[in-house]
Design a protein around this motif. Structure first.
Motif, PDB file in Angstrom:
ATOM      1  N   SER A  39       3.943   2.122  11.430  1.00  0.00           N
ATOM      2  CA  SER A  39       4.509   2.052  10.077  1.00  0.00           C
ATOM      3  C   SER A  39       4.858   3.426   9.516  1.00  0.00           C
ATOM      4  CB  SER A  39       3.540   1.330   9.135  1.00  0.00           C
ATOM      5  OG  SER A  39       2.339   2.062   8.987  1.00  0.00           O
ATOM      6  N   SER A  91      -3.601   3.311   6.195  1.00  0.00           N
ATOM      7  CA  SER A  91      -3.374   2.180   7.098  1.00  0.00           C
ATOM      8  C   SER A  91      -4.642   1.363   7.285  1.00  0.00           C
ATOM      9  CB  SER A  91      -2.876   2.687   8.462  1.00  0.00           C
ATOM     10  OG  SER A  91      -1.614   3.307   8.332  1.00  0.00           O
ATOM     11  N   TRP A 157       6.284  -4.202   2.296  1.00  0.00           N
ATOM     12  CA  TRP A 157       6.018  -3.142   3.272  1.00  0.00           C
ATOM     13  C   TRP A 157       4.529  -2.804   3.318  1.00  0.00           C
ATOM     14  CZ3 TRP A 157       3.898   1.641   3.713  1.00  0.00           C
ATOM     15  CH2 TRP A 157       4.233   2.383   4.857  1.00  0.00           C
ATOM     16  N   PRO A 158       3.933  -2.554   4.498  1.00  0.00           N
ATOM     17  CA  PRO A 158       4.546  -2.422   5.828  1.00  0.00           C
ATOM     18  C   PRO A 158       4.627  -3.732   6.614  1.00  0.00           C
ATOM     19  CG  PRO A 158       2.246  -1.822   5.980  1.00  0.00           C
ATOM     20  CD  PRO A 158       2.501  -2.191   4.523  1.00  0.00           C
ATOM     21  N   ARG A 173       2.367  -7.523  11.563  1.00  0.00           N
ATOM     22  CA  ARG A 173       2.491  -6.200  12.163  1.00  0.00           C
ATOM     23  C   ARG A 173       1.275  -5.828  12.988  1.00  0.00           C
ATOM     24  NH1 ARG A 173       6.107  -2.430   9.901  1.00  0.00           N
ATOM     25  NH2 ARG A 173       5.551  -1.179  11.743  1.00  0.00           N
TER      26      ARG A 173
END
Length: 209
Positions: A39, A91, A157-158, A173
């Protein structure tokens, strides 16, 4: 008075109990390190720092001893390490606050760290899905939805397919065992809508380093 902001999820990742006849087939969340690399474009970012560090080293080496030239690169290394640490922390928080759910009727995505929201995508809304495999069995499944479905790229997002901004494609993801999850999703979608398989593999997907 209602206090929805403090309501506890009856099922992790879902805002309410499942309706009769619906069952969970799979639940998971992104791998935080894989999410960091994918990402944030970590390889490109590190390449950027490395290029400037090399330039600095060569310039200083022309007017100072090797040891001094090497020390002049140290600030770049420290800043690069700090940047990676910050992005990895972001993250990690994103991954920990994310739950992807596949049921026999829909795909649900509880996403967002500061502002949490849940996307519910019935299979009838999904036109196609693309599987992009990464290293270590991780991968991303992007869902191409019908034209009637509009979502904000920035808000999602992400958890989106990168650079598809005109028509946002929500994505699971950097999930572990992505190929197996894709099969579960395909089987559930085929059963629900009685259509051809919706999972296709991205032909130009390149495994991450």
């Amino acid at each position: 008075m209602s206090h929805d902001d403090f309501a506890v999820e009856p099922i992790e990742g879902l805002p309410e109990e499942l309706p009769a006849g619906e069952e969970i087939l799979w639940q998971g969340r992104p791998n935080w390190w894989s999410l960091t690399k994918e990402s944030w474009g970590l390889k490109w970012l590190m390449g950027y720092f490395a290029l400037f560090a090399l330039w600095r080293f060569i310039v200083v080496l022309g007017v100072a001893p090797f040891g001094h030239a090497l020390l002049s690169v140290l600030p770049f290394a420290v800043f690069a390490a700090a940047t990676v640490a910050v992005l990895a922390l972001i993250s990690y928080v994103q991954a920990r606050n994310t739950v992807y759910t596949i049921t026999n009727r829909r795909v649900a995505m509880r996403i967002g760290a500061a502002l949490t929201m849940t996307l519910n995508l019935p299979y009838q809304w999904v036109k196609n899905a693309n599987l992009a495999l990464l290293s270590g069995g991780h991968g991303t499944i992007a869902l191409q939805t019908s034209g009637k479905t509009r979502m904000s790229y920035l808000m999602c997002w992400p958890h989106v397919r990168p650079w598809r901004m005109a028509h946002t494609e929500p994505a699971l993801r950097c999930i572990p065992d992505a190929a197996n999850v894709a099969q579960i999703l395909a089987a559930a979608a085929e059963t629900r809508v009685s259509e051809a398989p919706i999972i296709t593999r991205v032909p130009d997907a390149v495994p991450a380093e």
